[in-house]
Design an enzyme around this catalytic site. Structure first.
Site, PDB file in Angstrom:
ATOM      1  NE  ARG A 147       2.527   5.324  16.386  1.00 22.68           N
ATOM      2  CZ  ARG A 147       3.186   5.349  17.551  1.00 22.68           C
ATOM      3  NH1 ARG A 147       2.524   5.323  18.676  1.00 22.68           N
ATOM      4  NH2 ARG A 147       4.507   5.411  17.557  1.00 22.68           N
ATOM      5  CE  LYS A 150       5.483   5.293   6.730  1.00 22.13           C
ATOM      6  NZ  LYS A 150       4.624   6.389   7.209  1.00 22.13           N
ATOM      7  NE  ARG A 156      -1.926   2.650  12.046  1.00 24.78           N
ATOM      8  CZ  ARG A 156      -1.062   1.729  12.447  1.00 24.78           C
ATOM      9  NH1 ARG A 156       0.193   2.063  12.674  1.00 24.78           N
ATOM     10  NH2 ARG A 156      -1.445   0.473  12.620  1.00 24.78           N
ATOM     11  CD  GLU A 181      -1.412   7.723   7.854  1.00 22.51           C
ATOM     12  OE1 GLU A 181      -1.440   6.577   8.362  1.00 22.51           O
ATOM     13  OE2 GLU A 181      -0.482   8.520   8.046  1.00 22.51           O
ATOM     14  CD  GLU A 201      -2.349  -1.163   2.872  1.00 19.95           C
ATOM     15  OE1 GLU A 201      -1.607  -1.553   3.782  1.00 19.95           O
ATOM     16  OE2 GLU A 201      -3.519  -0.779   3.055  1.00 19.95           O
ATOM     17  CE  LYS A 203       8.631   3.253  10.109  1.00 16.71           C
ATOM     18  NZ  LYS A 203       8.068   4.282  11.007  1.00 16.71           N
TER      19      LYS A 203
END
Lengths: 331, 534
Positions: free
Chosen positions: B251, B231, B236, B279, B229, B402
């Site tokens: 987050r 980023k 978050r 996100e 996906e 990531k």
């Protein structure tokens, strides 16, 4: 002016002598044995009797060195010089200089709080007072070293109960002797770095004896259990230190007042123990001197000068010297 | 409070994580249940708000200590920490031990009570505390006054100690401690009761966090086994809809429901017992907007219609953690994702909930090529998630990675240095960098990190020897040292001299091989703005 700062150090032209000069000169008066005040290469040294063993140990036995007792006067070309207890380290002195009724006091380094061993600071009245300013901010507030020593012993005992050795980093001249004097009745299981042992040996010629065993290449470091080891700060993190197996390290320094500095150093314990004045001691010393003129050297000199001018309306000014702006390594 | 002060000191004195866990464990074993909740609150950074401006506090501290304000400020520059500076200058009991003990709750109560007092009353209450406290207790009190009390333990370690103390699983403890809970109204036994039902319905799940990819993609196996996906650079978040109530958590465990009214509509359309991970990002015309737009939203208390129009938020959803009240975290990603796609098929949700698209590449090389140019697609790189991965708790290796595009970089000259805070107090660690505009150096960024401790020491000495002028804690230095500055993005800015703002600037390398003349120019930065900016 009776005292000026020349390129060599504090200078008294009338007597043609220097005090704690940083470049080689014919005649030097020395306040105390720390290496930024007692430099090599002078043709003649004058100091307190208890500073002489330090000078000889550090600068070589061949130096020409004359001594005085505290409060004993010495005249050089009509100028009266006398040495007075500074409370900093064994043998440390403030130097009082009088000529035609004008009195100066160069304090060198000094402290007012008792450490139980070093002769206590004696205030000396003067017109011109020269002071350092290493800890001249109100965040610096020190406990009496005698109280710190109790904490240090407790911590050593705690480490012993955990089967750990205890390494205490402190200057080999001054703090080491004061700590060892405090421990004089518990002489067992104390070990000394060579730099500390060398000075202790030197002081023995003046009749001072300290507890603790010198660590030499024969010492079996691996077999030490629950020992207390005194070493200069420069030993921190060296292979010499890593041989002590499991140990905790403490640093004794006024800088340990600040949490950031404590953490940055990476020692387990920071004892706020200094041989310098904290802010309130400095103020007390300045007031006790009754001086109208105060010259502030190494440290927070700009801030402290402004404080003295505003708070006590003194004629205070910055005096630049080349003495270390810190409790520095002095090995 | 004395027991907690002792714990704080002991934690401060060690860097060994096992020792820290052991110390906390001992504390939990001996402390009162009531104190325990407040201790956990402090240890995990769940603290009461600062009751007043620090300006007043500085004045009071100076007055109480009998020093002029300028001397207080000078001391602050040296100590590098306001709470600590106050604690040191107001301490009148250095030679004495601590006075009678008080529970931690009393300190919290006082801080909260101060929030509602008049200034004179506040001053009186604070002077009273200053006069009776000393050492670490005094330090802790002032750190709470300045709202800056942090203890040198991570939440993970606190959880570890609690898990050992309670003989429970760390994941379960982590879950119970999520979100903001109030130590006054939360009972220790209730919070950590072993029963599932006891978890409050607003509590988010612990986020699964990915490590940066630090191995060759050859070791990852077939690319088909992974979901890739984009980023995105938003924040978050977790959307929770339970018992007909909507909660949006960041987050950082801040509850943002009120700040993001766009999502209110979900209350009508989401089924109860739904938790989505994704996100949150401003989005317009099928495109994400830059993070600087997001920042204008996070900081605002009241969201006006103008903002809702200029920076409308969506969540780009990538995971489904709970569906129809069932915890989905141990299902494989493929199952969770299929369920998420089905859920988002409802057109009523599609204004605010978008599916994080799966990027399909035939080979890892193709994926890498995309990653390297990700900036052109409003993205920071790629997320790699194994199709069969479960949703883990916290930062774990293996299932998710990531894979970020390399930072942009520019060579700049250091022109100012400032001493740092905390562990870096009294050490020059905060630097301002400049590029050439003709023959003038113009500052464009500050950076704090990226050098090793050894380099910091070396640079600190250099700065002290090459200072031109001092302005309080800041020094201007000779324009000599060149650094390669890395950053994640570049945007137009009206607040910065050069008209650009960098995202996450940091030092990549100290270029001791370069001279100031070799540094980049304003024109170079503006060219980057055209290429990558917005």
């Amino acid at each position: 002016m009776l005292i000026t700062v020349s390129e060599n150090g504090w200078y008294c032209a009338q007597a043609d002598v220097y005090i704690d000069p940083w470049k080689p000169v014919p005649r030097a008066l020395i306040t105390h044995g720390h290496s930024d005040h007692a430099r090599p290469g002078h043709q003649y040294y004058l100091c307190h009797v208890d500073t002489k063993p330090v000078l000889k140990a550090r600068l070589g036995p061949e130096i020409v060195c004359e001594t005085v007792q505290y409060n004993e006067s010495k005249y050089i070309n009509g100028v009266q010089f006398s040495f007075h207890p500074a409370g900093h380290v064994l043998g440390s002195a403030q130097i009082r200089i009088e000529y035609k009724g004008e009195i100066w006091v160069i304090t060198g380094d000094y402290k007012l709080l008792p450490d139980g061993f070093t002769p206590l600071f004696e205030p000396v009245k003067c017109h011109h007072f020269i002071t350092e300013s290493t800890f001249a901010l109100p965040i610096y507030k020190f406990k009496a070293p005698t109280l710190i020593f109790d904490e240090l012993v407790q911590w050593w005992q705690h480490n012993q109960s955990q089967n750990l050795n205890t390494v205490v980093l402190c200057y080999s001249l001054g703090k080491a002797q004061a700590i060892l004097h405090h421990l004089r009745d518990h002489p067992n299981n104390i070990y000394l770095h060579g730099a500390v042992a060398n000075l202790n040996d030197a002081f023995s010629e003046n009749g001072y004896h300290f507890v603790g065993e010198r660590i030499s290449s024969d010492t079996n470091k691996e077999s030490m259990k629950g020992a207390l080891i005194l070493a200069p700060p420069s030993a921190f993190g060296t292979p010499w230190m890593r041989k002590f197996g499991d140990y905790e390290v403490a640093m004794c320094s006024g800088w340990m007042q600040l949490r950031g500095q404590r953490r940055r150093l990476g020692v387990e314990k920071g004892f706020v123990y200094s041989d310098h004045c904290d802010f309130s001691s400095l103020n007390e010393a300045v007031q006790l001197s009754q001086a109208e003129n105060v010259y502030v050297t190494h440290g927070y000199e700009t801030q402290y000068v402004q404080w003295l001018r505003e708070q006590y309306h003194l004629n205070a000014q910055v005096m630049k010297t080349q003495h270390d702006n810190a409790e520095q390594e002095d090995e | 409070m004395n027991a907690f002060a002792q714990l704080f000191e002991a934690l401060d004195e060690t860097t060994k994580t096992n020792t820290k866990v052991q110390l906390m464990l001992e504390y939990f074993r001996s402390a009162h249940d009531e104190d325990k909740m407040f201790a956990i609150a402090i240890l995990t950074g769940n603290k009461p708000k600062r009751p007043f401006s620090t300006t007043l506090l500085r004045e009071w501290a100076a007055e109480y200590a009998g020093i002029p304000l300028w001397l207080f400020e000078e001391s602050y520059f040296v100590a590098g920490d306001l709470g600590e500076t106050i604690a040191l200058v107001v301490d009148r009991n250095v030679d004495m031990g601590n006075e009678e003990d008080q529970p931690l709750s009393a300190v919290f109560s006082l801080i909260i009570a101060l929030q509602k007092m008049e200034a004179a009353e506040q001053q009186q209450a604070i002077y009273k505390e200053w006069s009776r406290l000393t050492g670490t207790s005094l330090f802790l009190f002032n750190k709470m006054l300045t709202g800056s009390l942090r203890v040198g333990v991570s939440k993970k370690l606190v959880i570890k100690a609690l898990a050992q103390y309670l003989e429970q699983d760390e994941g379960a403890i982590t879950h119970r401690m999520m979100g903001k809970w109030n130590p006054f109204s939360t009972q220790f036994n209730e919070m950590f009761s072993a029963s599932e039902a006891a978890i409050a319905h607003h509590t988010p799940y612990p986020f699964y966090l990915a490590y940066p990819l630090d191995q060759s993609f050859d070791d990852l196996g077939h690319i088909q086994d992974w979901v890739l996906e984009k980023k995105l650079d938003g924040i978050r978040g977790q959307i929770i809809f339970r018992n007909n109530e909507l909660f949006i958590w960041s987050r950082g465990e801040d509850l943002l429901t009120d700040k993001f009214p766009e999502f209110n509509i979900l209350q009508q359309y989401l089924p109860n017992g739904t938790v989505i991970d994704g996100e949150i990002i401003p989005w317009k015309d099928g495109q994400p907007l830059p993070f600087s737009v997001m920042q204008t939203r996070i900081g605002r208390k009241n969201v006006t219609p103008k903002f809702l129009k200029e920076a409308p938020l969506v969540m780009v959803c990538y995971d489904l953690l709970e569906f129809e009240g069932k915890d989905m975290r141990t299902e494989p990603l493929s199952v969770r994702r299929a369920q998420l796609i089905e859920l988002l098929a409802n057109p009523a949700l599609q204004d605010v909930l978008l599916l994080s698209e799966e990027m399909v590449f035939p080979t890892w090389e193709d994926a890498k090529a995309f990653k390297n140019t990700a900036r052109h697609y409003n993205s920071e790189g790629l997320m790699l998630k194994k199709r069969n991965s479960i949703y883990e708790t916290g930062r774990k290796r293996g299932g998710w990675w990531k894979w970020k595009t390399d930072p942009l970089s520019i060579d700049a000259v250091m022109i100012y240095a400032q001493s740092g805070h905390g562990r870096r107090a009294n050490l020059f660690t905060d630097y301002t960098f400049a590029v050439w505009d003709g023959d003038v150096l113009v500052p464009f960024a500050k950076a704090y990190s990226g050098l090793t401790d050894k380099e910091i020491d070396q640079l600190d000495r250099w700065i002290k020897q090459h200072t031109i002028e001092k302005f309080g804690p800041v020094r201007s230095v000779q324009a000599v040292q060149v650094f390669e500055i890395g950053f994640e993005g570049i945007n137009k800015s009206t607040r910065h001299k050069l008209g650009v703002a960098l995202r996450f600037p940091r030092i990549l390398r100290w270029r001791q091989d370069k001279t100031a003349q070799d540094a980049n120019t304003k024109a170079d930065l503006l060219e980057m703005l055209v290429l990558y900016g917005s």
